[in-house]
Write a protein that holds these residues in place. Sequence first.
Motif, short mmCIF file in Angstrom:
data_model
loop_
_atom_site.label_atom_id
_atom_site.label_comp_id
_atom_site.label_asym_id
_atom_site.label_seq_id
_atom_site.Cartn_x
_atom_site.Cartn_y
_atom_site.Cartn_z
N MET A 30 -28.56 -9.29 81.10
CA MET A 30 -29.28 -10.75 80.02
C MET A 30 -29.62 -11.62 80.31
O MET A 30 -28.58 -11.24 81.53
CB MET A 30 -28.36 -10.42 78.39
CG MET A 30 -28.68 -9.35 77.25
SD MET A 30 -27.40 -10.02 76.18
CE MET A 30 -28.50 -11.11 75.07
N THR A 31 -29.97 -12.12 80.05
CA THR A 31 -30.20 -13.93 81.46
C THR A 31 -28.84 -14.66 80.43
O THR A 31 -28.74 -14.69 79.48
CB THR A 31 -31.39 -14.90 81.19
OG1 THR A 31 -31.56 -14.99 80.17
CG2 THR A 31 -32.59 -13.42 81.54
N PRO A 32 -28.16 -15.98 81.28
CA PRO A 32 -27.29 -15.74 80.72
C PRO A 32 -28.05 -17.55 79.75
O PRO A 32 -26.95 -18.27 78.73
CB PRO A 32 -26.63 -17.32 82.08
CG PRO A 32 -27.58 -15.84 83.83
CD PRO A 32 -28.53 -15.51 82.84
N GLU A 33 -29.37 -17.87 79.83
CA GLU A 33 -29.35 -18.89 78.83
C GLU A 33 -30.31 -17.75 77.47
O GLU A 33 -29.89 -18.87 76.25
CB GLU A 33 -31.37 -19.34 79.58
CG GLU A 33 -31.07 -19.88 80.70
CD GLU A 33 -31.13 -19.52 82.14
OE1 GLU A 33 -30.73 -19.85 82.36
OE2 GLU A 33 -31.12 -18.29 81.73
N SER A 34 -29.69 -16.40 77.74
CA SER A 34 -30.67 -15.43 75.80
C SER A 34 -29.31 -15.02 75.39
O SER A 34 -28.58 -16.30 74.04
CB SER A 34 -31.07 -13.84 76.45
OG SER A 34 -30.49 -13.76 77.50
#
Length: 277
Positions: A207-211
């Motif tokens: 997953m992305t850190p932002e999500s």
Amino acid sequence: MSYALVTGAAKGIGKAIAAALAEKNYHLLLVDLDGDALEATATEIAGLYHVNVHTLNQDLSAAAAIEEVFRWSSHFHNRLTVVVNNAGYGLNGAFEKIPLASQFNVIDVNIRAQVGLSHAFIPVLRQFKKGYLLNVVSTTAYQTVPYLNIYAATKAFALSFTRGLRYELRNSNVSVSALSPGSTDTDFVNRAGMNARTRRIADRFNMTPESVAKIALKGLFSGKAEIIPGFTNKLNAWLPKFFPKALVEKIAGDIYEPAANAPAQANVVTSKAPALQ
């Protein structure tokens, strides 16, 4: 505006949580061991969201780290309503081959600092109509993970500690949550010297850190006890209890076993190691 304190804020999930808080108009108190990256993050977030960002370059394993963070942040305690204990790091390798001092250092950062900062800042958070404490854990907390042994054990402690603390504060104005991310798109696997197979598995489920940060704050502000971002990570957290422990340990060991004769490496991270897939 209120302030939020985030440890391990220079990169990865910590940086993403800090940016997401700034987007919600929180001023920031950011702490990290990597001073240069921390300053770059502070400049970036301040420029994007026009909030005040204060930084402290601090090793949370140091004996006086808790007192130093508390003293440094004291000027803002009358507006500090969110504390995020995100800092942590892991060692990939066989227990007997990793220096004991290094393993105690993991425990100091992942357990001692989280417990100490929680204890120090709960009275601060109690001042307000609503205060929030987020302790970052990991999906590795839900199972034994050979070759990432101490890291996973510290995260099991963190999960148990956070849930117990939440219960103790259930009738207070302080909401306590645990965030358990799984594989996240940071440089953890590379800097930790994990093998190629581990990297490939992580890449498939990242997953992305932002999500992760978006889900984390939604869960935090809605008062969730445990926040596990992503369907796959939820499976990784809950499925192991339905299988024999020996099987779970074998799967984990196959994933995290380092390449033959490769030296174990330590990595200071602001996100979690890949979860079992």
